[in-house]
Motif scaffolding. Structure first.
Motif, PDB file in Angstrom:
ATOM      1  N   LEU A 212       1.529  -7.136   3.885  1.00 33.69           N
ATOM      2  CA  LEU A 212       1.896  -5.951   4.665  1.00 33.69           C
ATOM      3  C   LEU A 212       0.899  -4.819   4.436  1.00 33.69           C
ATOM      4  CD1 LEU A 212       5.795  -5.892   4.294  1.00 33.69           C
ATOM      5  CD2 LEU A 212       4.392  -6.999   6.031  1.00 33.69           C
ATOM      6  N   LEU A 213       0.394  -4.696   3.204  1.00 32.95           N
ATOM      7  CA  LEU A 213      -0.615  -3.675   2.918  1.00 32.95           C
ATOM      8  C   LEU A 213      -1.865  -3.908   3.755  1.00 32.95           C
ATOM      9  CD1 LEU A 213      -1.933  -1.390   1.236  1.00 32.95           C
ATOM     10  CD2 LEU A 213      -2.486  -3.113  -0.492  1.00 32.95           C
ATOM     11  N   ILE A 214      -2.320  -5.148   3.835  1.00 30.81           N
ATOM     12  CA  ILE A 214      -3.535  -5.472   4.582  1.00 30.81           C
ATOM     13  C   ILE A 214      -3.319  -5.298   6.076  1.00 30.81           C
ATOM     14  CG2 ILE A 214      -5.070  -7.389   5.202  1.00 30.81           C
ATOM     15  CD1 ILE A 214      -4.634  -8.419   2.281  1.00 30.81           C
ATOM     16  N   LEU A 215      -2.182  -5.765   6.581  1.00 29.68           N
ATOM     17  CA  LEU A 215      -1.935  -5.701   8.028  1.00 29.68           C
ATOM     18  C   LEU A 215      -1.745  -4.271   8.519  1.00 29.68           C
ATOM     19  CD1 LEU A 215       0.355  -8.829   8.550  1.00 29.68           C
ATOM     20  CD2 LEU A 215      -2.056  -8.560   9.153  1.00 29.68           C
ATOM     21  N   ARG A 216      -1.240  -3.386   7.670  1.00 27.60           N
ATOM     22  CA  ARG A 216      -1.104  -1.999   8.107  1.00 27.60           C
ATOM     23  C   ARG A 216      -2.468  -1.320   8.245  1.00 27.60           C
ATOM     24  NH1 ARG A 216      -0.997   1.293   3.249  1.00 27.60           N
ATOM     25  NH2 ARG A 216       0.488   2.878   3.929  1.00 27.60           N
ATOM     26  N   LYS A 217      -3.481  -1.891   7.602  1.00 29.02           N
ATOM     27  CA  LYS A 217      -4.844  -1.369   7.744  1.00 29.02           C
ATOM     28  C   LYS A 217      -5.527  -1.926   8.989  1.00 29.02           C
ATOM     29  CE  LYS A 217      -9.192  -0.689   5.223  1.00 29.02           C
ATOM     30  NZ  LYS A 217      -9.124   0.797   5.237  1.00 29.02           N
ATOM     31  N   TYR A 218      -5.123  -3.125   9.404  1.00 29.34           N
ATOM     32  CA  TYR A 218      -5.777  -3.791  10.537  1.00 29.34           C
ATOM     33  C   TYR A 218      -4.768  -4.055  11.656  1.00 29.34           C
ATOM     34  CZ  TYR A 218      -9.442  -4.616   7.071  1.00 29.34           C
ATOM     35  OH  TYR A 218     -10.421  -4.455   6.123  1.00 29.34           O
TER      36      TYR A 218
ATOM     37  N   LEU B  69       4.206  -2.459  12.084  1.00 30.69           N
ATOM     38  CA  LEU B  69       3.979  -1.716  10.849  1.00 30.69           C
ATOM     39  C   LEU B  69       3.248  -0.414  11.150  1.00 30.69           C
ATOM     40  CD1 LEU B  69       2.726  -4.728   8.686  1.00 30.69           C
ATOM     41  CD2 LEU B  69       5.076  -3.899   8.948  1.00 30.69           C
ATOM     42  N   LYS B  70       3.797   0.685  10.658  1.00 30.61           N
ATOM     43  CA  LYS B  70       3.192   1.994  10.918  1.00 30.61           C
ATOM     44  C   LYS B  70       2.971   2.721   9.590  1.00 30.61           C
ATOM     45  CE  LYS B  70       3.928   6.356  13.373  1.00 30.61           C
ATOM     46  NZ  LYS B  70       4.874   7.156  14.199  1.00 30.61           N
ATOM     47  N   PRO B  71       1.707   2.897   9.178  1.00 33.54           N
ATOM     48  CA  PRO B  71       1.436   3.603   7.915  1.00 33.54           C
ATOM     49  C   PRO B  71       1.567   5.109   8.097  1.00 33.54           C
ATOM     50  CG  PRO B  71      -0.618   2.938   8.932  1.00 33.54           C
ATOM     51  CD  PRO B  71       0.480   2.370   9.791  1.00 33.54           C
ATOM     52  N   PRO B  72       1.956   5.832   7.044  1.00 32.90           N
ATOM     53  CA  PRO B  72       2.087   7.289   7.140  1.00 32.90           C
ATOM     54  C   PRO B  72       0.754   8.016   6.973  1.00 32.90           C
ATOM     55  CG  PRO B  72       2.797   6.573   4.982  1.00 32.90           C
ATOM     56  CD  PRO B  72       2.450   5.334   5.749  1.00 32.90           C
TER      57      PRO B  72
ATOM     58  N   ILE C 180      -7.040  -1.291   0.146  1.00 42.40           N
ATOM     59  CA  ILE C 180      -6.441  -2.611  -0.038  1.00 42.40           C
ATOM     60  C   ILE C 180      -7.008  -3.327  -1.267  1.00 42.40           C
ATOM     61  CG2 ILE C 180      -5.889  -2.896   2.399  1.00 42.40           C
ATOM     62  CD1 ILE C 180      -8.321  -4.692   2.678  1.00 42.40           C
ATOM     63  N   SER C 181      -7.848  -2.640  -2.051  1.00 42.37           N
ATOM     64  CA  SER C 181      -8.347  -3.244  -3.282  1.00 42.37           C
ATOM     65  C   SER C 181      -7.204  -3.350  -4.286  1.00 42.37           C
ATOM     66  CB  SER C 181      -9.488  -2.421  -3.867  1.00 42.37           C
ATOM     67  OG  SER C 181      -9.045  -1.140  -4.263  1.00 42.37           O
ATOM     68  N   PRO C 182      -7.161  -4.427  -5.054  1.00 44.27           N
ATOM     69  CA  PRO C 182      -6.024  -4.656  -5.961  1.00 44.27           C
ATOM     70  C   PRO C 182      -6.176  -3.923  -7.281  1.00 44.27           C
ATOM     71  CG  PRO C 182      -7.534  -6.479  -6.120  1.00 44.27           C
ATOM     72  CD  PRO C 182      -8.111  -5.552  -5.074  1.00 44.27           C
ATOM     73  N   ILE C 183      -5.070  -3.877  -8.006  1.00 43.09           N
ATOM     74  CA  ILE C 183      -5.078  -3.469  -9.411  1.00 43.09           C
ATOM     75  C   ILE C 183      -5.110  -4.754 -10.232  1.00 43.09           C
ATOM     76  CG2 ILE C 183      -3.807  -2.280 -11.233  1.00 43.09           C
ATOM     77  CD1 ILE C 183      -2.427  -0.635  -9.038  1.00 43.09           C
ATOM     78  N   VAL C 184      -6.048  -4.849 -11.162  1.00 40.80           N
ATOM     79  CA  VAL C 184      -6.193  -6.057 -11.969  1.00 40.80           C
ATOM     80  C   VAL C 184      -5.297  -5.958 -13.195  1.00 40.80           C
ATOM     81  CG1 VAL C 184      -7.790  -7.535 -13.251  1.00 40.80           C
ATOM     82  CG2 VAL C 184      -8.567  -6.349 -11.183  1.00 40.80           C
ATOM     83  N   SER C 185      -4.487  -6.997 -13.411  1.00 41.34           N
ATOM     84  CA  SER C 185      -3.603  -7.022 -14.582  1.00 41.34           C
ATOM     85  C   SER C 185      -4.062  -8.120 -15.533  1.00 41.34           C
ATOM     86  CB  SER C 185      -2.147  -7.262 -14.162  1.00 41.34           C
ATOM     87  OG  SER C 185      -1.945  -8.614 -13.813  1.00 41.34           O
ATOM     88  N   SER C 186      -3.270  -8.378 -16.574  1.00 33.71           N
ATOM     89  CA  SER C 186      -3.666  -9.364 -17.581  1.00 33.71           C
ATOM     90  C   SER C 186      -3.685 -10.780 -17.030  1.00 33.71           C
ATOM     91  CB  SER C 186      -2.718  -9.288 -18.776  1.00 33.71           C
ATOM     92  OG  SER C 186      -1.394  -9.531 -18.364  1.00 33.71           O
TER      93      SER C 186
END
Length: 493
Positions: free
Chosen positions: A312-318, A460-463, A471-477
């Motif tokens: 959903l994060l990616i599709l709201r950008k495109y 989908l409508k972003p604010p 859309i870059s991720p946060i890297v976890s362990s």
């Protein structure tokens, strides 16, 4: 150092010599692949970035090639970098590379039990039993497809009625819906979205995700003995997973009291029956049951819901990609029925987008570690038994020859020139070989049915301006997670 006294200095020198000798002795065992020089006890910790190991591995592969050795503290690790070497190990020599390597954090939490972290005969028996039992309860069959469709309907109605087109973070809603699928298989029933115990459980999972990004959690795998004595988020993460384990243990105890052996209701009942049938079999115990259930619950909830949040994060950008998916769904499925798995072959663009989402997010870049089950030859090297292996997934999913401009989100990576779906051997987000994710089929079904159901019903409508969406991720362990975001679900007219 005169103040230490001569005897003390001699003892320290002797200890140092013994440590260095032991280090050199273990390093000479077998002809290991080359790698950076390691410091005794500490290893290569100062040459690796704990918060971005993939970048460190990329630099090392450029210097040493597709197979090299590093040291995490005193532990030797052979790193496999690229499709050819991973295929050669995990597929062509799958049995030898089927051992599970236990990083200290995994060992602390899962204790080498269950499906994910067990080894040897325990792993073979538990995995075989789990796959058979999950199939008996509908995984991969029409029954579970209908269950996902039903849950997708609940999710759509919740999205339609709860926030009235106002932007909000959909993560909790997605996690609830996905978790209910594995809950229905493992625990025998879904949870109501307002169930307090269920909400508490999902909150624990959300907190776990936050802790995984902390540097103390990364450092635990380098210095577990030291970190065990230090406070911090790594302690909170371990305690939180123990709390989830306690929740499952309570359900197991309730099942033991109410079970009808002739009519198992779910995975837990089936496991209890197996314990009774094979009394004395050390592979089937209450502790093994709770850990296996914990494996299934965590994997069945976290990975799929995180993928949907990324989607959903990616599709709201495109929006142009979203619109093309919706046109394809309208053409093949329409608006009067729910999408089903039989539609997937008729939705090549949608299928390509879903594959590209999984490739692009590169969810578990390091893969879960393996070990070799015997001394083995790989190319020009001899890898001793029990050596830990990192068969990296990121270099495969980001391979620039197979996926031109891999850093760009492009559904064309999975489309032929005529618009038909293009398969790729490099697509292995669920790993590959003997240790491939046991729930791959279920996860792929869930991602397809949940995502198409959402896009069938909502735009989908972003604010914020789409160009400002990150859309870059946060890297976890252990993996990557999407950045927090909000979106409005606008009903399609």
């Amino acid at each position: 150092m005169a103040f230490l006294g001569l005897p003390t200095i001699l003892v320290l020198v002797c200890i140092s010599c013994l440590l260095i000798a032991a280090w050199r002795s273990t390093s000479r065992r077998g002809k290991l692949p080359p790698g950076p020089m390691a410091i005794p006890i500490i290893g290569n910790v100062f040459q690796l970035n704990p918060q971005n190991l993939m970048e460190s591995f990329k630099e090392l592969s450029e210097k040493y090639g597709p197979i090299f050795t590093i040291h995490l503290g005193p532990k030797k690790v052979v790193v496999l970098y690229g499709y050819d070497i991973v295929k050669e190990a995990l597929i062509d020599n799958g049995e030898v590379f089927s051992g599970r390597g236990l990083l200290p954090l995994f060992e602390k939490v899962f204790k080498g039990l269950g499906i994910v972290t067990s080894n040897g005969e325990t792993w073979r028996q538990i995995r075989r039993f789990a796959l058979t039992t999950l199939r008996d309860f509908g995984m991969g069959k029409k029954g579970i497809e209908e269950r996902i469709q039903e849950e997708a309907h609940f999710l759509v109605e919740r999205l339609r009625n709860t926030h009235c087109d106002k932007p909000f973070n959909p993560g909790t809603f997605l996690t609830h819906a996905v978790s209910n699928i594995i809950c229905s298989i493992v625990f025998g029933d879904r949870f109501d979205y307002e169930d307090k115990k269920f909400l508490s459980l999902i909150e624990m999972l959300s907190e776990n995700e936050k802790y995984q990004t902390k540097i103390q959690v990364q450092l635990y795998n380098f210095f577990p003995t030291i970190m065990d004595y230090l406070p911090g988020p790594h302690k909170t993460l371990i305690k939180s997973i123990d709390d989830v384990d306690d929740f499952i243990s309570e359900i197991v105890r309730a099942h033991q009291k109410s079970i009808d052996p002739s009519c198992p209701r779910d995975f837990i009942d089936a496991f209890i029956n197996k314990m009774e049938q094979e009394k004395g079999n050390s592979h089937f115990t209450v502790e093994s049951l709770t850990r296996t259930t914990l494996d299934l619950f965590l994997a069945g909830t976290g990975t799929t819901s995180t993928t949907l949040r990324f989607a959903l994060l990616i599709l709201r950008k495109y929006p142009e990609i979203e619109e093309k998916i919706q046109k394809e769904i309208d053409s093949v499925v329409g608006r009067d029925r729910s999408p089903c798995m039989a539609d997937r072959s008729q939705l090549p663009y949608t299928d390509a987008v879903i594959h590209e989402i999984q490739r692009f997010i590169d969810f578990i870049p390091l893969n879960l570690p393996r070990t070799v089950t015997q001394d083995t030859k790989l190319r020009d090297y001899i890898i001793p038994k029990d050596t830990m292996i990192f068969p990296l997934l990121s270099p495969i999913l980001q391979d620039c020859k197979e996926f031109p401009n891999p850093e760009k989100f492009d559904p064309g990576h999975f489309l032929n020139a005529n618009g038909t779906f293009r398969k790729s051997n490099y697509f292995m987000p669920f790993s590959t070989g003997k240790r491939i994710c046991a729930g791959e089929g279920l996860a792929r079904m869930e991602i397809f049915l949940f995502l198409t159901s959402i896009l069938q019903n909502f735009t989908l409508k972003p604010p914020i301006d789409r160009k400002d969406i990150d859309i870059s991720p946060i890297v976890s362990s252990v993996g990557k997670i999407p950045r927090p975001y909000e979106v409005s679900f606008v009903p399609r007219s």
